[in-house]
Design an enzyme around this catalytic site. Sequence first.
Site, PDB file in Angstrom:
ATOM      1  N   SER A  29     -34.973  27.978   9.484  1.00  0.00           N
ATOM      2  CA  SER A  29     -34.269  27.421   8.333  1.00  0.00           C
ATOM      3  C   SER A  29     -34.535  28.284   7.094  1.00  0.00           C
ATOM      4  O   SER A  29     -34.124  29.433   7.050  1.00  0.00           O
ATOM      5  CB  SER A  29     -34.662  25.951   8.134  1.00  0.00           C
ATOM      6  OG  SER A  29     -33.845  25.324   7.176  1.00  0.00           O
ATOM      7  N   HIS A  40     -28.738  25.853  10.507  1.00  0.00           N
ATOM      8  CA  HIS A  40     -28.304  24.498  10.888  1.00  0.00           C
ATOM      9  C   HIS A  40     -26.772  24.450  10.946  1.00  0.00           C
ATOM     10  O   HIS A  40     -26.146  23.462  10.543  1.00  0.00           O
ATOM     11  CB  HIS A  40     -28.825  23.453   9.900  1.00  0.00           C
ATOM     12  CG  HIS A  40     -30.302  23.483   9.675  1.00  0.00           C
ATOM     13  ND1 HIS A  40     -31.223  23.286  10.691  1.00  0.00           N
ATOM     14  CD2 HIS A  40     -31.030  23.690   8.539  1.00  0.00           C
ATOM     15  CE1 HIS A  40     -32.452  23.361  10.189  1.00  0.00           C
ATOM     16  NE2 HIS A  40     -32.353  23.611   8.889  1.00  0.00           N
TER      17      HIS A  40
END
Length: 237
Positions: A130, A166
């Site tokens: 991330s 994501h």
Amino acid sequence: MRQILAIGGGGFMMESTPSPVDRLIRDLTAKAQPAVCFLATPSGDLPAHVDRFHEMYGALGCNTSHLAFFRQPDSRSINPSSYREALLQQDAIFVGGGNTKSALAVWREWALDGVLREAWQQGILLAGMSAGAMCWFEAGLTDSFWGGAYRPLPCLGFLPGGCAVHYGSDPKRRETLHAAQRARAVPPSVAIDDFAAVLYADTRIDRVFAWRDGASAWRVSADGDEVVETALAPERL
């Protein structure tokens, strides 16, 4: 060879059971008991994340440490007052998720950005999930501004182009990345799903990995007013 593993989402911070991507990080070092250091700066060195890292990577046979700027040093940590030598002795450095913008500001204040570049140039594996994936690129598409929207953010620039993470789990990220590409607000980017990762050798994509059905990564760029997504076929972990 310089290597960076950018993980869209997953691993010990998101999965309750041992993840194939954490084993991949260990194996990419080509060491039986690699030294792996965790940077949890994006989460403000959240103790739960630090503890989970030591638990999971310790179980994988790694010699673990962490570098924290928000917490008092303990027996498992590298002291931030003199971290350079210890960090350059690692086999891998893993950056966790959280606020990319805040992490970059802290690293620059502590001159860690330059040491991370040294580590990469010396062949120490850099990895992250991330925020820890986006940080290595020229730019990331992030919600780190806390304004309810995703915005481009200049990052470390070790890898060319932009990064979105994501990707498949949040349609808003795809919409925003496409709009940013059409506006030329971010350079051509790699977009990575949860449970997928992209391995860079030097500054080129070398391999793509996935460990859930349907997870993958894409090259995303603008051709005039059109946005082109090119799928990157993953190897199954």
